[in-house]
Motif scaffolding. Structure first.
Motif, PDB file in Angstrom:
ATOM      1  N   PHE A   1       0.832  -1.204   0.000  1.00  0.00           N
ATOM      2  CA  PHE A   1       0.000   0.000   0.000  1.00  0.00           C
ATOM      3  C   PHE A   1       0.869   1.258   0.000  1.00  0.00           C
ATOM      4  N   LEU A   2       1.853   1.297   0.882  1.00  0.00           N
ATOM      5  CA  LEU A   2       2.716   2.478   0.965  1.00  0.00           C
ATOM      6  C   LEU A   2       3.579   2.647  -0.280  1.00  0.00           C
ATOM      7  N   ALA A   3       4.121   1.541  -0.782  1.00  0.00           N
ATOM      8  CA  ALA A   3       5.037   1.624  -1.908  1.00  0.00           C
ATOM      9  C   ALA A   3       4.337   1.877  -3.235  1.00  0.00           C
ATOM     10  N   PHE A   4       3.092   1.416  -3.385  1.00  0.00           N
ATOM     11  CA  PHE A   4       2.455   1.498  -4.694  1.00  0.00           C
ATOM     12  C   PHE A   4       1.211   2.367  -4.747  1.00  0.00           C
ATOM     13  N   LEU A   5       0.784   2.907  -3.634  1.00  0.00           N
ATOM     14  CA  LEU A   5      -0.302   3.879  -3.678  1.00  0.00           C
ATOM     15  C   LEU A   5       0.163   5.215  -3.109  1.00  0.00           C
ATOM     16  N   VAL A   6       0.641   5.216  -1.901  1.00  0.00           N
ATOM     17  CA  VAL A   6       1.023   6.463  -1.247  1.00  0.00           C
ATOM     18  C   VAL A   6       2.208   7.124  -1.954  1.00  0.00           C
ATOM     19  N   ALA A   7       3.269   6.363  -2.176  1.00  0.00           N
ATOM     20  CA  ALA A   7       4.477   6.943  -2.779  1.00  0.00           C
ATOM     21  C   ALA A   7       4.247   7.458  -4.204  1.00  0.00           C
TER      22      ALA A   7
ATOM     23  N   PRO B   1      -2.184  -0.692  -9.164  1.00  0.00           N
ATOM     24  CA  PRO B   1      -2.677  -2.035  -8.836  1.00  0.00           C
ATOM     25  C   PRO B   1      -1.759  -3.147  -9.329  1.00  0.00           C
ATOM     26  N   ALA B   2      -1.174  -2.972 -10.504  1.00  0.00           N
ATOM     27  CA  ALA B   2      -0.280  -4.011 -11.037  1.00  0.00           C
ATOM     28  C   ALA B   2       0.962  -4.147 -10.160  1.00  0.00           C
ATOM     29  N   GLY B   3       1.532  -3.039  -9.762  1.00  0.00           N
ATOM     30  CA  GLY B   3       2.726  -3.072  -8.918  1.00  0.00           C
ATOM     31  C   GLY B   3       2.442  -3.610  -7.524  1.00  0.00           C
ATOM     32  N   ALA B   4       1.337  -3.188  -6.934  1.00  0.00           N
ATOM     33  CA  ALA B   4       0.979  -3.671  -5.596  1.00  0.00           C
ATOM     34  C   ALA B   4       0.722  -5.172  -5.612  1.00  0.00           C
ATOM     35  N   ALA B   5       0.024  -5.641  -6.634  1.00  0.00           N
ATOM     36  CA  ALA B   5      -0.268  -7.078  -6.730  1.00  0.00           C
ATOM     37  C   ALA B   5       1.010  -7.878  -6.957  1.00  0.00           C
ATOM     38  N   TYR B   6       1.868  -7.400  -7.846  1.00  0.00           N
ATOM     39  CA  TYR B   6       3.117  -8.108  -8.109  1.00  0.00           C
ATOM     40  C   TYR B   6       3.980  -8.166  -6.850  1.00  0.00           C
ATOM     41  N   PHE B   7       4.125  -7.030  -6.183  1.00  0.00           N
ATOM     42  CA  PHE B   7       4.940  -6.962  -4.976  1.00  0.00           C
ATOM     43  C   PHE B   7       4.406  -7.895  -3.897  1.00  0.00           C
ATOM     44  N   ALA B   8       3.103  -7.853  -3.656  1.00  0.00           N
ATOM     45  CA  ALA B   8       2.510  -8.685  -2.608  1.00  0.00           C
ATOM     46  C   ALA B   8       2.637 -10.170  -2.943  1.00  0.00           C
ATOM     47  N   ALA B   9       2.381 -10.537  -4.191  1.00  0.00           N
ATOM     48  CA  ALA B   9       2.471 -11.943  -4.580  1.00  0.00           C
ATOM     49  C   ALA B   9       3.919 -12.426  -4.563  1.00  0.00           C
TER      50      ALA B   9
ATOM     51  N   ALA C   1      -2.036 -10.697  -3.181  1.00  0.00           N
ATOM     52  CA  ALA C   1      -2.155  -9.735  -4.278  1.00  0.00           C
ATOM     53  C   ALA C   1      -3.546  -9.111  -4.302  1.00  0.00           C
ATOM     54  N   LEU C   2      -4.568  -9.942  -4.156  1.00  0.00           N
ATOM     55  CA  LEU C   2      -5.937  -9.418  -4.146  1.00  0.00           C
ATOM     56  C   LEU C   2      -6.170  -8.474  -2.971  1.00  0.00           C
ATOM     57  N   LEU C   3      -5.651  -8.837  -1.818  1.00  0.00           N
ATOM     58  CA  LEU C   3      -5.800  -7.962  -0.653  1.00  0.00           C
ATOM     59  C   LEU C   3      -5.075  -6.635  -0.846  1.00  0.00           C
ATOM     60  N   ALA C   4      -3.881  -6.688  -1.410  1.00  0.00           N
ATOM     61  CA  ALA C   4      -3.129  -5.449  -1.653  1.00  0.00           C
ATOM     62  C   ALA C   4      -3.888  -4.537  -2.610  1.00  0.00           C
ATOM     63  N   VAL C   5      -4.435  -5.105  -3.666  1.00  0.00           N
ATOM     64  CA  VAL C   5      -5.204  -4.310  -4.624  1.00  0.00           C
ATOM     65  C   VAL C   5      -6.473  -3.778  -3.967  1.00  0.00           C
TER      66      VAL C   5
ATOM     67  N   VAL D   1      -8.482  -6.008 -12.533  1.00  0.00           N
ATOM     68  CA  VAL D   1      -7.916  -6.583 -13.762  1.00  0.00           C
ATOM     69  C   VAL D   1      -6.423  -6.293 -13.840  1.00  0.00           C
ATOM     70  N   MET D   2      -6.034  -5.057 -13.578  1.00  0.00           N
ATOM     71  CA  MET D   2      -4.611  -4.718 -13.604  1.00  0.00           C
ATOM     72  C   MET D   2      -3.853  -5.466 -12.508  1.00  0.00           C
ATOM     73  N   GLY D   3      -4.493  -5.678 -11.373  1.00  0.00           N
ATOM     74  CA  GLY D   3      -3.871  -6.448 -10.303  1.00  0.00           C
ATOM     75  C   GLY D   3      -3.602  -7.884 -10.732  1.00  0.00           C
ATOM     76  N   MET D   4      -4.562  -8.479 -11.409  1.00  0.00           N
ATOM     77  CA  MET D   4      -4.355  -9.856 -11.874  1.00  0.00           C
ATOM     78  C   MET D   4      -3.278  -9.917 -12.956  1.00  0.00           C
ATOM     79  N   LEU D   5      -3.179  -8.882 -13.766  1.00  0.00           N
ATOM     80  CA  LEU D   5      -2.079  -8.828 -14.743  1.00  0.00           C
ATOM     81  C   LEU D   5      -0.738  -8.703 -14.031  1.00  0.00           C
ATOM     82  N   GLY D   6      -0.722  -8.017 -12.917  1.00  0.00           N
ATOM     83  CA  GLY D   6       0.504  -7.893 -12.134  1.00  0.00           C
ATOM     84  C   GLY D   6       0.928  -9.196 -11.491  1.00  0.00           C
TER      85      GLY D   6
END
Length: 122
Positions: A15-21, A59-67, A78-82, A105-110
Protein backbone atom coordinates in the motif's frame (compact mmCIF):
# COMPACT_ATOMS: atom_id res chain seq x y z
CA UNK A 1 1.75 -9.63 12.13
CA UNK A 2 -0.12 -12.48 10.50
CA UNK A 3 -3.72 -13.56 10.79
CA UNK A 4 -5.07 -16.63 9.00
CA UNK A 5 -1.98 -16.82 6.82
CA UNK A 6 -2.18 -13.18 5.70
CA UNK A 7 0.93 -11.08 6.19
CA UNK A 8 -0.57 -7.67 6.92
CA UNK A 9 2.85 -6.01 7.09
CA UNK A 10 3.36 -7.05 3.48
CA UNK A 11 -0.03 -5.61 2.51
CA UNK A 12 0.87 -2.36 4.29
CA UNK A 13 4.23 -2.20 2.50
CA UNK A 14 2.50 -2.74 -0.87
CA UNK A 15 0.00 0.00 0.00
CA UNK A 16 2.72 2.48 0.96
CA UNK A 17 5.04 1.62 -1.91
CA UNK A 18 2.45 1.50 -4.69
CA UNK A 19 -0.30 3.88 -3.68
CA UNK A 20 1.02 6.46 -1.25
CA UNK A 21 4.48 6.94 -2.78
CA UNK A 22 3.51 7.19 -6.48
CA UNK A 23 0.51 9.44 -5.94
CA UNK A 24 2.49 11.71 -3.64
CA UNK A 25 5.21 11.78 -6.29
CA UNK A 26 2.65 12.73 -8.98
CA UNK A 27 1.15 15.40 -6.73
CA UNK A 28 4.57 16.94 -6.06
CA UNK A 29 6.16 16.35 -9.48
CA UNK A 30 3.41 17.75 -11.67
CA UNK A 31 3.62 21.36 -10.41
CA UNK A 32 7.42 21.14 -10.43
CA UNK A 33 7.72 20.17 -14.11
CA UNK A 34 4.71 22.02 -15.49
CA UNK A 35 4.77 25.74 -14.77
CA UNK A 36 1.44 27.50 -14.36
CA UNK A 37 2.02 29.53 -17.52
CA UNK A 38 2.83 26.46 -19.65
CA UNK A 39 0.74 25.84 -22.76
CA UNK A 40 -2.53 24.04 -22.10
CA UNK A 41 -1.50 21.12 -24.35
CA UNK A 42 1.67 20.58 -22.29
CA UNK A 43 -0.29 20.61 -19.03
CA UNK A 44 -2.83 18.07 -20.31
CA UNK A 45 -0.26 15.78 -21.91
CA UNK A 46 2.06 15.73 -18.91
CA UNK A 47 -0.83 15.30 -16.50
CA UNK A 48 -2.29 12.45 -18.54
CA UNK A 49 1.06 10.66 -18.67
CA UNK A 50 1.80 11.03 -14.96
CA UNK A 51 -1.68 10.23 -13.72
CA UNK A 52 -2.18 7.46 -16.28
CA UNK A 53 1.06 5.76 -15.30
CA UNK A 54 0.23 5.99 -11.60
CA UNK A 55 -3.37 4.88 -12.20
CA UNK A 56 -2.49 1.69 -14.08
CA UNK A 57 0.77 0.81 -12.37
CA UNK A 58 -0.57 1.15 -8.82
CA UNK A 59 -2.68 -2.03 -8.84
CA UNK A 60 -0.28 -4.01 -11.04
CA UNK A 61 2.73 -3.07 -8.92
CA UNK A 62 0.98 -3.67 -5.60
CA UNK A 63 -0.27 -7.08 -6.73
CA UNK A 64 3.12 -8.11 -8.11
CA UNK A 65 4.94 -6.96 -4.98
CA UNK A 66 2.51 -8.69 -2.61
CA UNK A 67 2.47 -11.94 -4.58
CA UNK A 68 6.24 -11.96 -5.07
CA UNK A 69 7.04 -11.52 -1.39
CA UNK A 70 4.25 -13.62 0.12
CA UNK A 71 5.47 -16.82 1.73
CA UNK A 72 2.06 -18.45 1.32
CA UNK A 73 -1.10 -17.64 -0.64
CA UNK A 74 0.48 -15.20 -3.11
CA UNK A 75 -2.70 -14.59 -5.10
CA UNK A 76 -4.70 -13.86 -1.94
CA UNK A 77 -2.03 -11.37 -0.86
CA UNK A 78 -2.16 -9.74 -4.28
CA UNK A 79 -5.94 -9.42 -4.15
CA UNK A 80 -5.80 -7.96 -0.65
CA UNK A 81 -3.13 -5.45 -1.65
CA UNK A 82 -5.20 -4.31 -4.62
CA UNK A 83 -8.36 -4.16 -2.49
CA UNK A 84 -6.69 -2.02 0.19
CA UNK A 85 -5.26 0.32 -2.46
CA UNK A 86 -8.64 0.50 -4.21
CA UNK A 87 -10.53 1.37 -1.03
CA UNK A 88 -8.02 4.12 -0.23
CA UNK A 89 -8.14 5.43 -3.81
CA UNK A 90 -11.95 5.48 -3.81
CA UNK A 91 -12.00 7.33 -0.51
CA UNK A 92 -10.23 10.23 -2.24
CA UNK A 93 -11.83 9.90 -5.70
CA UNK A 94 -15.34 8.65 -4.94
CA UNK A 95 -16.57 9.29 -8.49
CA UNK A 96 -14.02 6.90 -9.99
CA UNK A 97 -16.10 3.75 -10.31
CA UNK A 98 -14.03 2.91 -13.39
CA UNK A 99 -11.28 1.93 -10.95
CA UNK A 100 -13.55 -0.73 -9.44
CA UNK A 101 -13.39 -2.55 -12.76
CA UNK A 102 -9.88 -1.66 -13.95
CA UNK A 103 -7.84 -2.12 -10.78
CA UNK A 104 -8.70 -5.79 -10.12
CA UNK A 105 -7.92 -6.58 -13.76
CA UNK A 106 -4.61 -4.72 -13.60
CA UNK A 107 -3.87 -6.45 -10.30
CA UNK A 108 -4.36 -9.86 -11.87
CA UNK A 109 -2.08 -8.83 -14.74
CA UNK A 110 0.50 -7.89 -12.13
CA UNK A 111 0.26 -11.37 -10.59
CA UNK A 112 0.83 -13.19 -13.90
CA UNK A 113 4.66 -13.16 -13.77
CA UNK A 114 4.62 -14.61 -10.25
CA UNK A 115 2.11 -17.32 -11.19
CA UNK A 116 4.13 -18.23 -14.29
CA UNK A 117 7.28 -18.49 -12.21
CA UNK A 118 5.48 -20.70 -9.67
CA UNK A 119 4.27 -23.01 -12.45
CA UNK A 120 7.73 -23.25 -14.01
CA UNK A 121 9.36 -24.10 -10.71
CA UNK A 122 6.73 -26.72 -9.81
Amino acid sequence: MSHAGVDWKLILKAFLAFLVAPWTFVYLLFPAIVPADAPHFWQITTGALLVGAAYFLTPAGAAYFAARHATQRPIAHALLAVAVCLVAYLSFFDESLFAVVVWPVMGMLGVLPVVRKMRRSA
